[in-house]
Design a protein around this motif. Structure first.
Motif, PDB file in Angstrom:
ATOM      1  N   LEU A   1      -4.406  -0.046  17.810  1.00 18.23           N
ATOM      2  CA  LEU A   1      -3.007  -0.922  17.169  1.00 18.23           C
ATOM      3  C   LEU A   1      -3.253  -1.095  15.939  1.00 18.23           C
ATOM      4  CD1 LEU A   1      -3.844  -2.881  20.480  1.00 18.23           C
ATOM      5  CD2 LEU A   1      -2.956  -0.794  20.290  1.00 18.23           C
ATOM      6  N   VAL A   2      -4.193  -1.732  14.725  1.00 15.98           N
ATOM      7  CA  VAL A   2      -3.324  -2.190  13.906  1.00 15.98           C
ATOM      8  C   VAL A   2      -4.755  -1.342  12.820  1.00 15.98           C
ATOM      9  CG1 VAL A   2      -3.089  -4.125  14.674  1.00 15.98           C
ATOM     10  CG2 VAL A   2      -5.552  -4.188  13.426  1.00 15.98           C
ATOM     11  N   ASN A   3      -4.273  -0.916  11.672  1.00 21.78           N
ATOM     12  CA  ASN A   3      -5.622  -0.608  10.341  1.00 21.78           C
ATOM     13  C   ASN A   3      -6.568  -2.129  10.159  1.00 21.78           C
ATOM     14  OD1 ASN A   3      -4.973   2.278  10.928  1.00 21.78           O
ATOM     15  ND2 ASN A   3      -3.260   1.862   8.861  1.00 21.78           N
ATOM     16  N   PHE A   4      -7.785  -2.334   9.943  1.00 20.47           N
ATOM     17  CA  PHE A   4      -8.384  -2.741   9.083  1.00 20.47           C
ATOM     18  C   PHE A   4      -8.804  -2.577   7.477  1.00 20.47           C
ATOM     19  CE2 PHE A   4      -8.727  -4.507  13.038  1.00 20.47           C
ATOM     20  CZ  PHE A   4      -8.715  -5.399  13.471  1.00 20.47           C
ATOM     21  N   ALA A   5      -8.353  -2.986   6.826  1.00 21.02           N
ATOM     22  CA  ALA A   5      -9.008  -2.860   5.484  1.00 21.02           C
ATOM     23  C   ALA A   5     -10.510  -4.361   5.774  1.00 21.02           C
ATOM     24  CB  ALA A   5      -8.118  -3.775   4.420  1.00 21.02           C
ATOM     25  N   GLY A   6     -11.465  -3.313   4.762  1.00 21.19           N
ATOM     26  CA  GLY A   6     -12.988  -4.816   4.443  1.00 21.19           C
ATOM     27  C   GLY A   6     -14.118  -3.604   5.139  1.00 21.19           C
ATOM     28  N   PRO A   7     -14.333  -4.584   5.801  1.00 25.44           N
ATOM     29  CA  PRO A   7     -14.685  -5.401   6.502  1.00 25.44           C
ATOM     30  C   PRO A   7     -14.489  -6.506   4.347  1.00 25.44           C
ATOM     31  CG  PRO A   7     -16.619  -4.555   6.945  1.00 25.44           C
ATOM     32  CD  PRO A   7     -15.957  -3.628   6.738  1.00 25.44           C
TER      33      PRO A   7
ATOM     34  N   GLY B   1     -25.805 -11.527  17.286  1.00 35.03           N
ATOM     35  CA  GLY B   1     -24.116 -10.898  17.091  1.00 35.03           C
ATOM     36  C   GLY B   1     -23.450 -10.715  15.873  1.00 35.03           C
ATOM     37  N   SER B   2     -22.774 -10.088  15.539  1.00 36.97           N
ATOM     38  CA  SER B   2     -21.818  -9.039  14.166  1.00 36.97           C
ATOM     39  C   SER B   2     -20.774  -9.871  14.818  1.00 36.97           C
ATOM     40  CB  SER B   2     -22.771  -8.521  13.426  1.00 36.97           C
ATOM     41  OG  SER B   2     -22.140  -8.402  12.358  1.00 36.97           O
ATOM     42  N   ASN B   3     -20.123 -10.612  13.028  1.00 37.36           N
ATOM     43  CA  ASN B   3     -18.525 -10.313  13.876  1.00 37.36           C
ATOM     44  C   ASN B   3     -17.617  -9.924  12.624  1.00 37.36           C
ATOM     45  OD1 ASN B   3     -19.223 -12.767  15.149  1.00 37.36           O
ATOM     46  ND2 ASN B   3     -17.517 -11.988  16.830  1.00 37.36           N
ATOM     47  N   PRO B   4     -17.384  -8.949  11.464  1.00 39.84           N
ATOM     48  CA  PRO B   4     -17.222  -9.002  10.559  1.00 39.84           C
ATOM     49  C   PRO B   4     -15.260  -8.645  10.519  1.00 39.84           C
ATOM     50  CG  PRO B   4     -17.512  -7.194  11.647  1.00 39.84           C
ATOM     51  CD  PRO B   4     -17.869  -7.925  12.906  1.00 39.84           C
ATOM     52  N   PHE B   5     -15.299  -9.614   9.219  1.00 44.67           N
ATOM     53  CA  PHE B   5     -14.059  -9.840   9.335  1.00 44.67           C
ATOM     54  C   PHE B   5     -13.403  -9.040   8.616  1.00 44.67           C
ATOM     55  CE2 PHE B   5     -14.660 -15.301  10.210  1.00 44.67           C
ATOM     56  CZ  PHE B   5     -14.485 -14.857  11.174  1.00 44.67           C
ATOM     57  N   GLY B   6     -11.533  -8.347   9.323  1.00 45.32           N
ATOM     58  CA  GLY B   6     -11.090  -7.229   8.451  1.00 45.32           C
ATOM     59  C   GLY B   6      -9.424  -8.036   8.150  1.00 45.32           C
ATOM     60  N   ILE B   7      -8.774  -7.425   7.472  1.00 45.80           N
ATOM     61  CA  ILE B   7      -7.445  -8.072   6.394  1.00 45.80           C
ATOM     62  C   ILE B   7      -6.278  -6.723   7.855  1.00 45.80           C
ATOM     63  CG2 ILE B   7      -5.474  -7.755   5.347  1.00 45.80           C
ATOM     64  CD1 ILE B   7      -7.937  -7.972   3.248  1.00 45.80           C
ATOM     65  N   GLY B   8      -5.956  -7.292   8.872  1.00 55.21           N
ATOM     66  CA  GLY B   8      -5.149  -6.610   9.655  1.00 55.21           C
ATOM     67  C   GLY B   8      -3.903  -5.756   8.994  1.00 55.21           C
ATOM     68  N   LEU B   9      -3.517  -4.783   9.487  1.00 53.77           N
ATOM     69  CA  LEU B   9      -2.533  -4.261   8.294  1.00 53.77           C
ATOM     70  C   LEU B   9      -1.841  -3.155   9.676  1.00 53.77           C
ATOM     71  CD1 LEU B   9      -4.767  -2.406   5.640  1.00 53.77           C
ATOM     72  CD2 LEU B   9      -3.353  -4.849   5.462  1.00 53.77           C
ATOM     73  N   PRO B  10      -0.136  -3.016   9.281  1.00 53.68           N
ATOM     74  CA  PRO B  10       0.430  -2.014  10.050  1.00 53.68           C
ATOM     75  C   PRO B  10      -0.371  -1.156   9.677  1.00 53.68           C
ATOM     76  CG  PRO B  10       1.956  -3.719   9.149  1.00 53.68           C
ATOM     77  CD  PRO B  10       0.055  -3.655   8.238  1.00 53.68           C
ATOM     78  N   LYS B  11      -0.361  -0.229  11.509  1.00 50.26           N
ATOM     79  CA  LYS B  11      -0.904   0.800  11.459  1.00 50.26           C
ATOM     80  C   LYS B  11      -0.199   2.244  10.545  1.00 50.26           C
ATOM     81  CE  LYS B  11      -4.690   3.471  14.178  1.00 50.26           C
ATOM     82  NZ  LYS B  11      -5.643   2.988  13.940  1.00 50.26           N
ATOM     83  N   ASP B  12       1.352   1.593  10.843  1.00 45.98           N
ATOM     84  CA  ASP B  12       1.251   3.077  10.499  1.00 45.98           C
ATOM     85  C   ASP B  12       2.221   3.453   8.450  1.00 45.98           C
ATOM     86  OD1 ASP B  12       3.418   1.396   9.930  1.00 45.98           O
ATOM     87  OD2 ASP B  12       5.234   1.209  10.717  1.00 45.98           O
ATOM     88  N   ASP B  13       1.059   2.490   8.524  1.00 57.77           N
ATOM     89  CA  ASP B  13       0.761   2.642   6.536  1.00 57.77           C
ATOM     90  C   ASP B  13      -0.338   3.002   5.777  1.00 57.77           C
ATOM     91  OD1 ASP B  13       1.305   3.187   3.993  1.00 57.77           O
ATOM     92  OD2 ASP B  13       3.279   1.783   3.528  1.00 57.77           O
ATOM     93  N   PRO B  14      -1.146   3.787   5.969  1.00 59.24           N
ATOM     94  CA  PRO B  14      -2.303   4.454   6.065  1.00 59.24           C
ATOM     95  C   PRO B  14      -2.773   3.791   4.371  1.00 59.24           C
ATOM     96  CG  PRO B  14      -1.351   6.139   6.471  1.00 59.24           C
ATOM     97  CD  PRO B  14      -0.569   4.956   6.979  1.00 59.24           C
ATOM     98  N   ALA B  15      -1.736   4.495   3.727  1.00 58.02           N
ATOM     99  CA  ALA B  15      -2.103   4.674   1.623  1.00 58.02           C
ATOM    100  C   ALA B  15      -1.991   2.628   2.048  1.00 58.02           C
ATOM    101  CB  ALA B  15      -1.142   5.089   1.432  1.00 58.02           C
ATOM    102  N   PHE B  16      -1.011   2.074   2.743  1.00 57.39           N
ATOM    103  CA  PHE B  16      -0.845   0.127   2.208  1.00 57.39           C
ATOM    104  C   PHE B  16      -2.494  -0.002   2.330  1.00 57.39           C
ATOM    105  CE2 PHE B  16      -0.312  -4.043   2.970  1.00 57.39           C
ATOM    106  CZ  PHE B  16      -0.040  -4.631   1.808  1.00 57.39           C
ATOM    107  N   LYS B  17      -3.533   0.051   3.523  1.00 57.78           N
ATOM    108  CA  LYS B  17      -4.900   0.173   3.631  1.00 57.78           C
ATOM    109  C   LYS B  17      -5.752   0.529   2.664  1.00 57.78           C
ATOM    110  CE  LYS B  17      -9.148   1.650   6.406  1.00 57.78           C
ATOM    111  NZ  LYS B  17      -9.378   2.045   7.994  1.00 57.78           N
ATOM    112  N   GLU B  18      -5.859   1.892   1.714  1.00 60.59           N
ATOM    113  CA  GLU B  18      -6.239   2.391   0.795  1.00 60.59           C
ATOM    114  C   GLU B  18      -5.444   0.782  -0.597  1.00 60.59           C
ATOM    115  OE1 GLU B  18      -8.680   4.288   1.049  1.00 60.59           O
ATOM    116  OE2 GLU B  18      -8.118   4.038   2.951  1.00 60.59           O
ATOM    117  N   VAL B  19      -4.577   0.649  -0.881  1.00 60.62           N
ATOM    118  CA  VAL B  19      -4.823  -0.596  -1.665  1.00 60.62           C
ATOM    119  C   VAL B  19      -4.820  -1.694  -1.437  1.00 60.62           C
ATOM    120  CG1 VAL B  19      -2.253  -1.591  -2.613  1.00 60.62           C
ATOM    121  CG2 VAL B  19      -2.074   0.497  -1.657  1.00 60.62           C
ATOM    122  N   VAL B  20      -5.159  -2.368  -0.004  1.00 61.14           N
ATOM    123  CA  VAL B  20      -5.807  -3.490   0.327  1.00 61.14           C
ATOM    124  C   VAL B  20      -7.474  -3.317   0.002  1.00 61.14           C
ATOM    125  CG1 VAL B  20      -6.121  -5.710   1.701  1.00 61.14           C
ATOM    126  CG2 VAL B  20      -3.469  -3.865   1.562  1.00 61.14           C
TER     127      VAL B  20
END
Length: 309
Positions: free
Chosen positions: A149-155, A249-268
């Motif tokens: 549903l969303v893109n994740f930068a990180g963890p 267990g493990s809970n990797p935290f990520g920065i949630g991002l809109p799904k429709d801009d994959p290039a922004f994920k690379e910036v983050v």
């Protein structure tokens, strides 16, 4: 004001204070400070002020939108001491997650204009999907289902599931000891992690960490579990409960991002790599969560190292 809030939050921690002697505290020793006092020790301002500014960043729809607005809007917590705690009187937001949002705003805009928006853990995906918010930095565990549903930068941080019990409890030492017991927790990732580790545990669901710990204090649950990021501050304000050393267990935290801009994920992701490489990440930890746990800062996790990232 560095952070402007869309919704005024109540002073949750103003009523939290320590009572009696703390665990392992010598008789006659001063009680633990109240929650508000602990929160007051957490201030990432100097770290954010010294944070990096991105150079020659590629244009993307999200980045263009953020720059046009002149601010970064984000979903975040208002009551997680050490990670994101709002002082409603001053509007100041302090903590590790709050600092990540502020640092990202500075990296993208040259100044830390980050605006906290309303929104809870059950609405993040929808808010990102309809672009009500730009990002979510909210102890947001990366999962493969959420990544549909969303893109994740990180963890950007690897949390684990922690266990809180009454101070007087001497029998619960690790996750396996929760078998057959009523365990206060929240729906979603926290409950799933509990049942994966201890299938016979009996989850008792609440909406907030404060409600979970109250259930333990009142005997309505024998223990509670959430990611340990949500527990550090809670336990720091209490003397009748304790956080066990054992985690699961493990809970990797990520920065949630809109799904429709994959290039922004690379910036983050580039931003996260930058603050890890120049020491900003470690300094941020020391100024925030480090005030609670009094242990050396952990190593940041490798970007893209978990499913869904």
């Amino acid at each position: 004001m560095r952070i402007r809030t869309a919704v005024v939050a109540t002073a949750l921690l103003a009523t939290l204070s320590a009572c009696g002697s703390a665990p392992n505290q010598a008789p006659g020793a001063a009680p633990k400070p109240a929650g508000a006092e602990i929160a007051g020790q957490i201030d990432q301002t100097s770290v954010v002020d010294a944070g990096p500014v991105g150079q020659n960043l590629p244009g993307t729809p999200m980045l263009d939108k953020i720059r046009q607005k002149g601010e970064l809007s984000f979903a975040g917590s208002r009551n997680t001491i050490g990670f994101s705690q709002l002082d409603p009187a001053s509007g100041k937001l302090s903590g590790f997650d709050a600092g990540i949002a502020q640092l990202l705003a500075k990296y993208l805009l040259g100044k830390p204009n980050a605006k906290l928006q309303s929104g809870g853990s059950d609405t993040r995906e929808a808010l990102l999907g309809n672009h009500t918010i730009d990002i979510a930095v909210q102890t947001y565990t990366i999962t493969e289902d959420r990544a549909k549903l969303v893109n994740f930068a990180g963890p950007y941080y690897l949390a684990a599931s922690g266990i809180v019990v009454k101070t007087s409890d001497t029998t619960t030492k690790q996750a396996s000891d929760l078998a057959g017991k009523k365990v206060a927790t929240e729906s979603g990732a926290a409950k799933d992690a509990l049942l994966k580790a201890v299938p016979t545990a009996q989850p008792v669901l609440f909406d907030t960490a404060a409600q979970c710990v109250a259930a333990v204090e009142q005997g309505r649950a024998e223990a509670m579990t959430l990611n340990n990021a949500s527990l550090y501050g809670v336990v720091a304000t209490k003397s009748d409960v304790k956080l066990l050393d054992s985690t699961f267990g493990s809970n990797p935290f990520g920065i949630g991002l809109p799904k429709d801009d994959p290039a922004f994920k690379e910036v983050v992701n580039g931003f996260l790599k930058a603050i890890e490489a120049d020491g900003t990440w470690t300094k941020l930890w020391q100024a925030t969560v480090g005030k609670l746990v009094k242990t050396p800062a952990p190593q940041p996790p490798q970007i893209g190292s978990v499913p869904g990232s």
